[in-house]
Design a protein around this motif. Structure first.
Motif, short mmCIF file in Angstrom:
data_model
loop_
_atom_site.label_atom_id
_atom_site.label_comp_id
_atom_site.label_asym_id
_atom_site.label_seq_id
_atom_site.Cartn_x
_atom_site.Cartn_y
_atom_site.Cartn_z
N CYS A 334 45.03 22.36 74.22
CA CYS A 334 43.64 22.06 74.57
C CYS A 334 43.56 21.60 76.02
O CYS A 334 44.31 20.71 76.43
CB CYS A 334 43.08 20.98 73.64
SG CYS A 334 41.36 20.56 73.96
N PHE A 335 42.66 22.19 76.78
CA PHE A 335 42.46 21.87 78.19
C PHE A 335 41.07 21.26 78.34
O PHE A 335 40.06 21.92 78.15
CB PHE A 335 42.56 23.17 79.01
CG PHE A 335 42.75 22.99 80.49
CD1 PHE A 335 42.11 21.98 81.20
CD2 PHE A 335 43.56 23.87 81.21
CE1 PHE A 335 42.27 21.84 82.57
CE2 PHE A 335 43.74 23.74 82.58
CZ PHE A 335 43.09 22.71 83.27
N LEU A 336 41.01 19.96 78.65
CA LEU A 336 39.73 19.32 78.99
C LEU A 336 39.56 19.47 80.50
O LEU A 336 40.24 18.79 81.28
CB LEU A 336 39.73 17.86 78.58
CG LEU A 336 39.91 17.60 77.07
CD1 LEU A 336 39.93 16.10 76.79
CD2 LEU A 336 38.82 18.28 76.26
N PRO A 337 38.68 20.35 80.95
CA PRO A 337 38.69 20.82 82.35
C PRO A 337 37.90 19.95 83.33
O PRO A 337 37.18 20.47 84.19
CB PRO A 337 38.06 22.20 82.22
CG PRO A 337 37.05 22.03 81.13
CD PRO A 337 37.65 21.03 80.17
N PHE A 338 38.05 18.64 83.26
CA PHE A 338 37.18 17.76 84.04
C PHE A 338 37.78 17.48 85.43
O PHE A 338 37.97 16.33 85.82
CB PHE A 338 36.95 16.46 83.28
CG PHE A 338 36.43 16.65 81.88
CD1 PHE A 338 35.62 17.73 81.57
CD2 PHE A 338 36.74 15.74 80.88
CE1 PHE A 338 35.12 17.91 80.28
CE2 PHE A 338 36.26 15.91 79.60
CZ PHE A 338 35.45 16.99 79.29
N LEU A 339 38.05 18.53 86.18
CA LEU A 339 38.66 18.34 87.49
C LEU A 339 37.70 17.70 88.49
O LEU A 339 38.13 17.08 89.47
CB LEU A 339 39.14 19.69 88.04
CG LEU A 339 40.13 20.48 87.17
CD1 LEU A 339 40.68 21.66 87.96
CD2 LEU A 339 41.27 19.60 86.67
N ASN A 340 36.40 17.85 88.27
CA ASN A 340 35.38 17.27 89.15
C ASN A 340 34.60 16.17 88.46
O ASN A 340 33.44 15.93 88.78
CB ASN A 340 34.40 18.36 89.62
CG ASN A 340 35.05 19.37 90.54
OD1 ASN A 340 35.88 19.01 91.36
ND2 ASN A 340 34.70 20.63 90.38
N GLY A 341 35.23 15.45 87.50
CA GLY A 341 34.42 14.60 86.65
C GLY A 341 33.63 15.51 85.73
O GLY A 341 33.90 16.71 85.63
N GLU A 342 32.63 14.98 85.03
CA GLU A 342 31.82 15.85 84.18
C GLU A 342 30.42 15.29 84.04
O GLU A 342 30.20 14.08 84.15
CB GLU A 342 32.46 16.03 82.79
CG GLU A 342 31.82 17.12 81.95
CD GLU A 342 31.60 18.41 82.73
OE1 GLU A 342 30.52 18.57 83.33
OE2 GLU A 342 32.50 19.26 82.74
N ARG A 343 29.48 16.21 83.85
CA ARG A 343 28.07 15.83 83.71
C ARG A 343 27.63 15.86 82.25
O ARG A 343 26.82 15.05 81.82
CB ARG A 343 27.21 16.78 84.55
CG ARG A 343 25.72 16.50 84.43
CD ARG A 343 25.00 17.12 85.59
NE ARG A 343 23.81 17.83 85.17
CZ ARG A 343 23.04 18.53 85.98
NH1 ARG A 343 23.37 18.64 87.25
NH2 ARG A 343 21.98 19.15 85.54
N THR A 344 28.14 16.83 81.48
CA THR A 344 27.83 16.90 80.05
C THR A 344 29.13 17.13 79.29
O THR A 344 29.68 18.23 79.34
CB THR A 344 26.84 18.05 79.73
OG1 THR A 344 25.72 17.98 80.59
CG2 THR A 344 26.39 17.96 78.28
N PRO A 345 29.67 16.09 78.63
CA PRO A 345 29.13 14.73 78.53
C PRO A 345 29.18 13.99 79.85
O PRO A 345 29.89 14.41 80.76
CB PRO A 345 30.04 14.08 77.48
CG PRO A 345 31.33 14.81 77.61
CD PRO A 345 30.96 16.23 77.93
N ASP A 346 28.44 12.91 79.94
CA ASP A 346 28.28 12.18 81.19
C ASP A 346 29.52 11.35 81.49
O ASP A 346 29.62 10.17 81.13
CB ASP A 346 27.04 11.28 81.09
CG ASP A 346 26.69 10.63 82.43
OD1 ASP A 346 27.15 11.14 83.47
OD2 ASP A 346 25.96 9.62 82.42
N LEU A 347 30.49 11.98 82.17
CA LEU A 347 31.78 11.35 82.49
C LEU A 347 32.11 11.61 83.95
O LEU A 347 33.04 12.35 84.27
CB LEU A 347 32.89 11.91 81.59
CG LEU A 347 32.75 11.68 80.08
CD1 LEU A 347 33.75 12.54 79.31
CD2 LEU A 347 32.95 10.20 79.75
#
Length: 495
Positions: A334-347
């Motif tokens: 599983c790859f959580l692709p939050f390389l730029n932070g994330e907007r949805t969900p708000d992270l």
């Protein structure tokens, strides 16, 4: 002839077309990006102007430009451009993917009474990336620049100003600022008063709001000469890139779903009434065609896939064999692709994670699939929020990710919907040009509806259709469940 211009994060594109949507010329010019480790992402608005000039001249090469009747501008949403009393840009624009302002966003929500109070008062919950937190950041970090602010514009509005000399806005892009009430289609002064102490400085800096039937004006004499266009060329209101992408895919009536796989990923569907979400996960935006455009945006999409390929020493040509040779779920990788932070969900401060590695699944092909699944599952979770349990029958896919046949097939298998691809890949440009037709038709007293215009200008590429394989639906349900589980485990949030 009509011209559509799309000012994105990475560059500006131009499309010249005729009344029926047939392309006559194209242009492209890249943008530089100011990027800092603290999450700051900025651009000098002059770069957009330079790129507009370059791309438009390419599109007009060899064409009788006297026949260009109108143009429209599509622009990256949420960016903050501030001008002083002499109409000069004060500082580089902070962009939609700037996460440096996350603390200001949280502070502003608290000062306004919390998320529920924001939702009740203004119909929207501010998220990091929206324009409003950038203003508070400017006040706190650059008070001298803040004191000089006399005009507040979004990227496409700044380009309209450069083209015509007029300061104005339209409902679609304005609804992504978080100081606009999409329910009433009016600026929300209370939000700005919370930032400037009620002095009215920021409220007075807001531009006039126009409807899509209206136009901004005609080209300034020096701009017309520089671009090689007639000064009579009409400039429509334009709008945010998602709003123009909606028009460019025929998403101007209920029942149409558009999914964009670009630097960011968005999914949206036109409605006749506002769709209000107290969690803030669904953005209650207005459309630029008269209705509303509930939208979910994730900040990580093709950029994640491209970077993954680069790290592995692969290219985009390796996407097809990687997806074709692997199974849904990437063997539990599983790859959580939050390389730029994330907007949805708000992270906004989140970081990317690769979870579930074993000696068996640790292969380049599985990692590529996991990156694409992570990007896809994030935005498909958003689609479920918009549809409220309904099943999408057809999804129109645009953006760089839409070029991959295997990626389109993955989306079809994961959603159970038929995936279609518009024949015109540059939906933002097409939508902007179509809006120019709409505005021009009203200006001459022979109005054409958006439905009429889309019926003749929006075509589908039959070879790009992907139909769902029912036998894989359960495997994708399990893979998406694993994605949500990992999301909950690492960040204690879920969609």
């Amino acid at each position: 002839m009509y011209l559509g211009i799309d000012c994105g994060t990475q560059g500006t594109k131009a499309l010249l077309m005729d009344e029926s949507g047939n392309p006559l010329g194209r242009g492209y010019a890249a943008h530089a990006l100011i990027e800092r480790p603290n999450g700051a992402r900025e651009q000098d608005p002059q770069w957009w102007v330079d790129a507009l000039c370059d791309s438009v001249k390419q599109a007009l090469a060899g064409v009788p430009t006297a026949d260009v009747l109108a143009l429209g501008v599509s622009g990256q949403q949420h960016g903050l451009v501030v001008l002083d009393e002499d109409l000069q840009v004060i500082r580089p624009a902070k962009l939609w993917n700037d996460t440096e302002t996350a603390p200001q966003n949280a502070e502003l929500i608290e000062r306004l009474g919390g998320k529920e109070a924001c939702f009740q008062r203004f119909g929207i919950v501010p998220l990091t990336g929206y324009t409003v937190s950038k203003l508070l950041w400017l006040k706190e970090h650059e008070p001298e620049n803040f004191a000089r602010v006399r005009h507040i514009l979004l990227p496409h509005e700044y380009l309209n100003f450069w083209l015509t000399g007029r300061l104005c806005a339209e409902y679609g892009d304005a609804s992504g600022t978080a100081f606009f009430d999409g329910r009433t289609r009016q600026w929300a002064r209370e939000v700005l008063d919370e930032i400037d102490g009620g002095s009215g400085q920021l409220y007075r800096a807001l531009p006039e709001l126009l409807t899509s039937e209206q136009s901004v004006g005609t080209l300034r004499e020096e701009v017309a000469a520089q671009l090689g266009l007639p000064q009579t060329c009409l400039v429509s209101t334009g709008g945010g890139d998602n709003m123009m992408g909606a028009i460019g895919t025929g998403n101007v009536r209920e029942g149409v779903v558009t999914l964009s796989l670009g630097t960011s990923s968005t999914v949206y569907s036109y409605t006749e009434q506002p769709v209000l979400d107290p969690t803030g996960n669904v953005a209650s935006f207005c459309s630029s065609s008269g209705g509303w455009l509930p939208l979910v945006c994730t900040m990580n999409a093709t950029n994640v896939v491209t970077q993954t390929l680069t790290v592995l020493g692969k290219t985009v040509a390796d996407i097809e064999p990687a997806l074709a040779s692997t199974q849904p779920g990437s063997e539990s990788l599983c790859f959580l692709p939050f390389l730029n932070g994330e907007r949805t969900p708000d992270l906004p401060q989140a970081q990317g994670s690769v979870v579930g590695l074993t000696s068996n699944n640790f292969t380049p092909a599985n990692i590529i699939r996991a990156a694409i699944e992570g990007v896809s599952f994030g935005v498909l979770n958003g689609l479920e929020l918009i549809l409220h349990g309904k099943q999408a029958e057809v999804i129109l896919v645009i953006g760089g990710g839409a070029r991959s046949a295997e990626w389109r097939q993955l989306l079809a298998d994961a959603t159970g919907a038929t995936i279609r691809v518009p024949a015109e890949a540059e939906a933002g440009c097409l939508g902007a040009a179509m809006q120019a037709i709409h505005a021009y038709s009203h200006s001459i007293g022979h109005p054409q509806s958006f439905t009429e215009i889309t019926s003749r200008c929006v075509r589908l590429e039959e070879s790009g259709t992907a139909t769902p394989r029912k036998e894989l639906r359960e495997a994708y349900r399990q893979a998406m469940a694993n994605y949500r589980l990992r999301l909950t485990e690492l960040y204690a949030v879920s969609l």
